[in-house]
Scaffold this active site. Sequence first.
Site, PDB file in Angstrom:
ATOM      1  N   LYS A 119     -47.340  13.773  44.142  1.00  0.00           N
ATOM      2  CA  LYS A 119     -48.232  12.762  43.565  1.00  0.00           C
ATOM      3  C   LYS A 119     -47.586  11.373  43.551  1.00  0.00           C
ATOM      4  CE  LYS A 119     -51.990  11.338  41.740  1.00  0.00           C
ATOM      5  NZ  LYS A 119     -53.184  11.208  42.601  1.00  0.00           N
ATOM      6  N   SER A 149     -52.312  -5.410  67.533  1.00  0.00           N
ATOM      7  CA  SER A 149     -52.529  -4.267  66.660  1.00  0.00           C
ATOM      8  C   SER A 149     -54.002  -4.187  66.244  1.00  0.00           C
ATOM      9  CB  SER A 149     -51.583  -4.335  65.457  1.00  0.00           C
ATOM     10  OG  SER A 149     -51.368  -3.037  64.925  1.00  0.00           O
TER      11      SER A 149
END
Length: 295
Positions: free
Chosen positions: A166, A114
């Site tokens: 949010k 990765s």
Amino acid sequence: MTKRPFLMALATFGAIFLVFFLIILAVGNLAGRPTPFPLGEKVGVVPITGVIFSSEKINEAITRFREDASVKAIVLRIDSPGGGVGPSQEIYDEVRRTLAVKPVVASMGSVAASGGYYVAAPANRIIANPGTITGSIGVIMEFTNFQDLLEKIGLKTQVVKSGEHKDLGSPVRPMSEEDRRILQSLIDDVHDQFVTAVAEGRSLEQDKVIALADGRIFSGRQAMAAGLVDDLGNLRDAVLLAGELAGIRGEPRTVYPAPERPRLFDYLIQESITRLRQGLQEQNPVGLQYLWQGH
């Protein structure tokens, strides 16, 4: 007459200073510390180990070796399952910047997956062990939901927010379909950045990288067959190759970043903070991750 003792003292002081300077220079050279004086042609080895939480120290080492005239090439010794997207991209950029100055070879240890592969991708050459675990080209983001647990113990959370999204990823409410759509769009964009970085770094077609970028891992031998790795070999092979690319005759000497030596109290405090932070991040990773989770 009065000037002669002063001159003798000055000459003695100068001689002592010169001896100490040469000793410090020699010790630093033998210890593998980069110096501003090119005492022979060397290959700088930059270790990249463990989860990549920060790029600061690694990029600092790369920059120092890049600016050291006695270091003719750099080897990235990678033994990492990856880590944060931002730090991995910052190291990638620093490696690309270095390629314009001197050769860079990536040497893969046990794991270079990765983000560990991401930072290797732009190198001039990549060398892996046959059994190195690499690949895992992809992005992951995890969220833990505590809502049921909080309800069992009688805790309630009140949220006041400025906008609908949010509290995206909140652990105290279920993830909505709209939340998932937004997060998936984010993941897809960052994944595309990873694919593009590999395609550019390895000079591969985008479609070929996309076919390999489903998160799967490869052995070093499989990765070489897929075009993700150039050669099979160990760290010494990588150092020899780096020396060859830099035009160094014979077996090159290696130099490593100088270890920091903080005061004992500062070291204990900093080490405790670092280990606590890493432990918390490993248990609850925050943000996007170029990370292979099988380590």
